[in-house]
Every structure is written in C-alpha cells, then in structure tokens.
Write a protein that holds these residues in place. Structure first.
Motif, PDB file in Angstrom:
ATOM      1  N   SER A   1       2.625 -19.848   1.659  1.00 41.97           N
ATOM      2  CA  SER A   1       1.369 -19.939   0.929  1.00 41.97           C
ATOM      3  C   SER A   1       1.258 -18.808  -0.074  1.00 41.97           C
ATOM      4  CB  SER A   1       0.185 -19.919   1.900  1.00 41.97           C
ATOM      5  OG  SER A   1       0.216 -18.763   2.709  1.00 41.97           O
ATOM      6  N   TRP A   2       0.560 -19.090  -1.153  1.00 36.38           N
ATOM      7  CA  TRP A   2       0.322 -18.112  -2.207  1.00 36.38           C
ATOM      8  C   TRP A   2      -1.149 -17.738  -2.162  1.00 36.38           C
ATOM      9  CZ3 TRP A   2       4.059 -21.617  -2.211  1.00 36.38           C
ATOM     10  CH2 TRP A   2       5.315 -21.265  -2.738  1.00 36.38           C
ATOM     11  N   TRP A   3      -1.436 -16.440  -2.316  1.00 35.86           N
ATOM     12  CA  TRP A   3      -2.789 -15.931  -2.210  1.00 35.86           C
ATOM     13  C   TRP A   3      -3.106 -15.051  -3.414  1.00 35.86           C
ATOM     14  CZ3 TRP A   3      -5.966 -16.925   2.073  1.00 35.86           C
ATOM     15  CH2 TRP A   3      -5.348 -17.648   3.098  1.00 35.86           C
ATOM     16  N   GLY A   4      -4.287 -15.234  -3.951  1.00 33.44           N
ATOM     17  CA  GLY A   4      -4.780 -14.344  -4.987  1.00 33.44           C
ATOM     18  C   GLY A   4      -5.431 -13.141  -4.325  1.00 33.44           C
ATOM     19  N   VAL A   5      -5.161 -11.954  -4.842  1.00 31.81           N
ATOM     20  CA  VAL A   5      -5.717 -10.724  -4.279  1.00 31.81           C
ATOM     21  C   VAL A   5      -6.270  -9.886  -5.429  1.00 31.81           C
ATOM     22  CG1 VAL A   5      -5.209  -8.629  -2.977  1.00 31.81           C
ATOM     23  CG2 VAL A   5      -4.011 -10.746  -2.415  1.00 31.81           C
ATOM     24  N   ARG A   6      -7.461  -9.355  -5.243  1.00 24.73           N
ATOM     25  CA  ARG A   6      -8.042  -8.446  -6.233  1.00 24.73           C
ATOM     26  C   ARG A   6      -8.437  -7.155  -5.545  1.00 24.73           C
ATOM     27  NH1 ARG A   6     -12.008 -10.955 -10.033  1.00 24.73           N
ATOM     28  NH2 ARG A   6     -10.081 -11.221 -11.207  1.00 24.73           N
ATOM     29  N   LEU A   7      -7.928  -6.049  -6.085  1.00 24.47           N
ATOM     30  CA  LEU A   7      -8.324  -4.714  -5.646  1.00 24.47           C
ATOM     31  C   LEU A   7      -9.210  -4.135  -6.743  1.00 24.47           C
ATOM     32  CD1 LEU A   7      -4.807  -3.447  -4.567  1.00 24.47           C
ATOM     33  CD2 LEU A   7      -6.656  -4.012  -3.036  1.00 24.47           C
ATOM     34  N   ALA A   8     -10.432  -3.792  -6.395  1.00 21.33           N
ATOM     35  CA  ALA A   8     -11.353  -3.178  -7.355  1.00 21.33           C
ATOM     36  C   ALA A   8     -11.661  -1.769  -6.874  1.00 21.33           C
ATOM     37  CB  ALA A   8     -12.621  -4.003  -7.466  1.00 21.33           C
ATOM     38  N   PHE A   9     -11.518  -0.799  -7.765  1.00 18.06           N
ATOM     39  CA  PHE A   9     -11.719   0.599  -7.421  1.00 18.06           C
ATOM     40  C   PHE A   9     -13.032   1.105  -8.015  1.00 18.06           C
ATOM     41  CE2 PHE A   9      -7.199  -0.280  -7.287  1.00 18.06           C
ATOM     42  CZ  PHE A   9      -6.832   0.291  -6.081  1.00 18.06           C
ATOM     43  N   PRO A  10     -13.625   2.128  -7.398  1.00 18.81           N
ATOM     44  CA  PRO A  10     -14.920   2.642  -7.867  1.00 18.81           C
ATOM     45  C   PRO A  10     -14.910   3.132  -9.322  1.00 18.81           C
ATOM     46  CG  PRO A  10     -14.374   3.586  -5.721  1.00 18.81           C
ATOM     47  CD  PRO A  10     -13.192   2.806  -6.181  1.00 18.81           C
ATOM     48  N   ASP A  11     -13.766   3.568  -9.822  1.00 18.67           N
ATOM     49  CA  ASP A  11     -13.709   4.069 -11.199  1.00 18.67           C
ATOM     50  C   ASP A  11     -13.565   2.964 -12.234  1.00 18.67           C
ATOM     51  OD1 ASP A  11     -11.113   3.279 -10.756  1.00 18.67           O
ATOM     52  OD2 ASP A  11     -10.207   5.192 -11.303  1.00 18.67           O
ATOM     53  N   GLY A  12     -13.614   1.700 -11.807  1.00 19.23           N
ATOM     54  CA  GLY A  12     -13.509   0.565 -12.715  1.00 19.23           C
ATOM     55  C   GLY A  12     -12.114  -0.017 -12.823  1.00 19.23           C
ATOM     56  N   ALA A  13     -11.122   0.628 -12.256  1.00 18.42           N
ATOM     57  CA  ALA A  13      -9.761   0.094 -12.282  1.00 18.42           C
ATOM     58  C   ALA A  13      -9.694  -1.165 -11.428  1.00 18.42           C
ATOM     59  CB  ALA A  13      -8.778   1.136 -11.767  1.00 18.42           C
ATOM     60  N   GLN A  14      -8.804  -2.072 -11.819  1.00 20.96           N
ATOM     61  CA  GLN A  14      -8.690  -3.338 -11.103  1.00 20.96           C
ATOM     62  C   GLN A  14      -7.244  -3.786 -11.075  1.00 20.96           C
ATOM     63  OE1 GLN A  14     -11.680  -6.316 -12.037  1.00 20.96           O
ATOM     64  NE2 GLN A  14     -10.035  -7.790 -12.342  1.00 20.96           N
ATOM     65  N   VAL A  15      -6.814  -4.310  -9.935  1.00 20.65           N
ATOM     66  CA  VAL A  15      -5.470  -4.849  -9.779  1.00 20.65           C
ATOM     67  C   VAL A  15      -5.603  -6.268  -9.255  1.00 20.65           C
ATOM     68  CG1 VAL A  15      -3.244  -4.614  -8.619  1.00 20.65           C
ATOM     69  CG2 VAL A  15      -4.516  -2.564  -9.263  1.00 20.65           C
ATOM     70  N   ASP A  16      -5.037  -7.231  -9.984  1.00 26.76           N
ATOM     71  CA  ASP A  16      -4.965  -8.623  -9.545  1.00 26.76           C
ATOM     72  C   ASP A  16      -3.517  -8.943  -9.264  1.00 26.76           C
ATOM     73  OD1 ASP A  16      -7.700  -9.345  -9.858  1.00 26.76           O
ATOM     74  OD2 ASP A  16      -7.396  -9.390 -12.025  1.00 26.76           O
ATOM     75  N   LEU A  17      -3.267  -9.619  -8.142  1.00 28.67           N
ATOM     76  CA  LEU A  17      -1.887  -9.969  -7.828  1.00 28.67           C
ATOM     77  C   LEU A  17      -1.820 -11.306  -7.128  1.00 28.67           C
ATOM     78  CD1 LEU A  17      -1.078  -9.258  -4.530  1.00 28.67           C
ATOM     79  CD2 LEU A  17      -1.683  -7.030  -5.424  1.00 28.67           C
ATOM     80  N   LEU A  18      -0.632 -11.898  -7.191  1.00 27.57           N
ATOM     81  CA  LEU A  18      -0.335 -13.138  -6.487  1.00 27.57           C
ATOM     82  C   LEU A  18       0.672 -12.791  -5.410  1.00 27.57           C
ATOM     83  CD1 LEU A  18      -0.732 -16.212  -6.366  1.00 27.57           C
ATOM     84  CD2 LEU A  18       1.235 -16.423  -7.891  1.00 27.57           C
ATOM     85  N   ALA A  19       0.290 -13.009  -4.159  1.00 25.52           N
ATOM     86  CA  ALA A  19       1.146 -12.675  -3.025  1.00 25.52           C
ATOM     87  C   ALA A  19       1.645 -13.950  -2.361  1.00 25.52           C
ATOM     88  CB  ALA A  19       0.372 -11.829  -2.018  1.00 25.52           C
TER      89      ALA A  19
END
Length: 156
Positions: free
Chosen positions: A23-41
C-alpha cells in the motif's frame, strides 16, 4: 504528522488467498516554523520505504538521511506493520559488500564482466556495490593497486 491512504495492491496466491499487500500512503509533516514535508511511503511485508519526497524549504542531506526514521514508527503503527528497525534488520538500501581484499576481488570481477559485455564497468561497479561514482572509482583504484586489475595507463 498526518497520514492518509493513497492506494493498495493485493497479490493473489496460488490457492486464491492474498499472498501480499502493498500500500502507498501520503504523509505530511508540518513543523511549528512553517516548514512542511510531504512524502509518499510504500508499506509492504518488508517494511516501510519512501518513494517520493517534497519539502519546503528543501531538506539537507542529513535530514533526508533520517527522514525514514522520523516517519517509520508512526506510519507502521497506522498501517499495522512491524518497523524494519528490529534487531538484525538493515536500514540501508545498499547491499552488503565485503571490505578489504574480498571486496576488491569482487569489484575486479564486476569490472571485468562489464568490460566483456561491452557496458560501462564503472556503472556496473556502482550497481553492484550501491556506492556513488566517486566511491566506486576509488574501489576500482584499490583493486588496481592490489593487482586484481591491470594498470589503466602504461607507466614509463
């Protein structure tokens, strides 16, 4: 961190049972300083692998190297699979390659086989070892120094 399913592929076994699920999953990491990481796992019986990453601002190489560790545990819990970080499990995508004389002999063997097949021997060593071009060239040079490969240029 937020996680949502993207899609799933089921493989049928010979007796009609599900042999495996990927299975493929979308993941979003959002940090307090506004940085963001989107990934497909990708999650399978083998564990969790990261297939695609988009980050704003861009991740450093050090951050990218530990990205899998950041998401593996929480993603494994959501998906119901065991993390690959169990004792004895390797986190590296690079295949195990022996060091010293044994490794140099294998590098020479890969190099010569590629030459005989008419393909780029450096790329063959890169593929076999999983190392970068620079590191592969270094391994080839070590194999030459040891005498497993002939000298590249005739010395006067």
């Amino acid at each position: 961190m937020s996680v949502w399913p993207a899609w799933e592929v089921r493989e049928d076994g010979a007796d009609g049972d599900d042999a495996g699920v990927t299975s493929w999953w979308g993941v979003r990491l959002a940090f307090p300083d506004g940085a963001q990481v989107d990934l497909l796992a990708v999650v399978s019986d083998a564990g969790v692998c990261i297939e695609d990453v988009r980050a704003q601002p861009a991740l450093s190489l050090d951050d990218l190297a530990v990205l899998a560790e950041w998401v593996e545990g929480p993603l494994s819990e959501v998906c119901g699979v065991e993390p690959a970080g169990e004792p004895g499990a390797s986190r590296h995508a690079r295949p195990a390659w022996p060091r010293g004389i044994a490794g140099q002999w294998l590098v020479a063997r890969e190099y010569r086989a590629a030459q005989e097949e008419g393909v780029d021997p450096v790329l063959a060593v890169m593929g076999a070892t999983g190392h970068s071009r620079r590191r592969s060239l270094s391994l080839i040079a070590q194999a030459r120094d040891t005498g497993f490969l002939t000298a590249r240029h005739a010395r006067r």
